[in-house]
Design a protein around this motif. Sequence first.
Motif, PDB file in Angstrom:
ATOM      1  N   SER A  68       0.845  -1.186   0.000  1.00  0.00           N
ATOM      2  CA  SER A  68       0.000   0.000   0.000  1.00  0.00           C
ATOM      3  C   SER A  68       0.883   1.240   0.000  1.00  0.00           C
ATOM      4  CB  SER A  68      -0.906   0.016   1.237  1.00  0.00           C
ATOM      5  OG  SER A  68      -1.491   1.279   1.429  1.00  0.00           O
ATOM      6  N   VAL A  77     -10.214  -4.217   0.950  1.00  0.00           N
ATOM      7  CA  VAL A  77     -10.520  -3.303  -0.148  1.00  0.00           C
ATOM      8  C   VAL A  77     -12.020  -3.004  -0.157  1.00  0.00           C
ATOM      9  CG1 VAL A  77     -10.387  -2.892  -2.623  1.00  0.00           C
ATOM     10  CG2 VAL A  77      -8.595  -4.228  -1.490  1.00  0.00           C
ATOM     11  N   GLU A 131     -14.068  -1.127  -2.122  1.00  0.00           N
ATOM     12  CA  GLU A 131     -14.006  -0.420  -3.390  1.00  0.00           C
ATOM     13  C   GLU A 131     -15.348   0.196  -3.773  1.00  0.00           C
ATOM     14  OE1 GLU A 131     -15.482  -4.504  -4.393  1.00  0.00           O
ATOM     15  OE2 GLU A 131     -14.058  -3.611  -3.001  1.00  0.00           O
ATOM     16  N   LEU A 146      -8.241   6.213  -6.791  1.00  0.00           N
ATOM     17  CA  LEU A 146      -8.789   6.584  -5.495  1.00  0.00           C
ATOM     18  C   LEU A 146      -9.781   7.728  -5.678  1.00  0.00           C
ATOM     19  CD1 LEU A 146      -5.535   6.666  -3.317  1.00  0.00           C
ATOM     20  CD2 LEU A 146      -7.297   4.896  -3.264  1.00  0.00           C
ATOM     21  N   PRO A 194     -10.750   3.130  -2.810  1.00  0.00           N
ATOM     22  CA  PRO A 194     -10.352   2.512  -4.080  1.00  0.00           C
ATOM     23  C   PRO A 194     -11.495   2.510  -5.072  1.00  0.00           C
ATOM     24  CG  PRO A 194      -9.592   1.190  -2.225  1.00  0.00           C
ATOM     25  CD  PRO A 194     -10.511   2.242  -1.661  1.00  0.00           C
TER      26      PRO A 194
END
Length: 424
Positions: free
Chosen positions: A195, A208, A210, A246, A252
Amino acid sequence: MQYYKAIPLFGLLAVGFNADAAEDDLWQKDWEEEEITTSLWTGFLEAGYGYRFNKDDLFNNQETLNEVRLYLENDWQFEDIDFTFKGETWYDGVLRKWKADIRELSLKFSAFGNTDFKIGRHISTWGTGDLLFLNDQFPKGWNAYFNGRDDVYVKAPANAVRVTSFYDWANLDLVWTPKFTADGYINGDRFSFFSLLANQNIGGFDIVNEKEPTTDEIALRVYKNYQGIEYALYGYKGFDKRPLGLTQNFQPTFNKRNLLGASVRGTIANGIFNLEVVYENALEDQEGSNPLVNNSLTKYLIGYESEWLPKLNVGFQLYREAIQDYSELMINSSFPNLETSKNRDWLTSRIRYSALQDKLTLNLFSFYSLTDKDYFLRWNINYRQDDHWNYTFGINQMDGKEPHTFFAQFEKASNAYFRIRYNF
């Protein structure tokens, strides 16, 4: 070998039915016109196990693979329509849960005299790379890249419509995915990854969270075989297949991305060569000045494979990723010391040797980055005892000079594995 049998649609109605010969002939004609042909169910039962070479302290369990898998498939033909099912269920001992997936559930038929349709859930693939995907923007399974599963699991299914039309001047291939389907990317639940924000590897669970698009994606290929050489043009309108960007809140996300590419493949000097190129246009950051969006890229691939000795095939690929607007990236990046080089080069090699009447296969596939100085050895040996039993042993070894580069970040994911499969 596949065996076929006829299944009458009106068999139950025919029991106890009394009619004259003319009516029997009519029923027989309808019966034959609506005949379904199906193959026998086939599949396999497989057990696989993999374990890390070096302990990853982010995980209590150092296994990379621990599963028992049942796979089944069948095909049915009804008049001019083919129906295919491929599905599986397995217990994932690493994540400690039962899983299931339908790898194909599709209808296939032809129309207009020159067009084939495939509708449903299935795997699509094109391009010329060997384990390198430039114009192939269909879903991939990245865990299978590293944990020892069969190579077929590197490619993942999606719900899509595929239309292929054949013309004298060229052939057209269009794949429309009504809802964006991401790669099965590394999310931390099985392998840790580097990361930038943490400046170290993170993982141990699915970390994650997302933001995923809900709109569609479309891919197009125009291809033609001329004098033994295949030429192709590609286009893609969609998103990054992994959450490489991002949001403003550092969540994400998958940024919009259009692709335009081409490839050539043919024979030369008793071998097969391939050339492929693609330009990835980062639509949300055309100038490359937004550090939250991956810059536009141009990717190049050149490869060659030939038989050096009987049963010994050797292939090489040279792959380059060229970042566009690199100076803007370095000016605006929050981590300029961790950014990749403007041009990142990989060299791959595949050595495949068969022996014992092709029952024994040695497969050595290697990646090496000429710029990042990291590598990935993906080696295995497979023995097919008979039509039923199959055994595979292999290693996945990753390492590199700097811990943040693509392959070096998975150094603690390096593992040895084996699989035992019973086909039926």
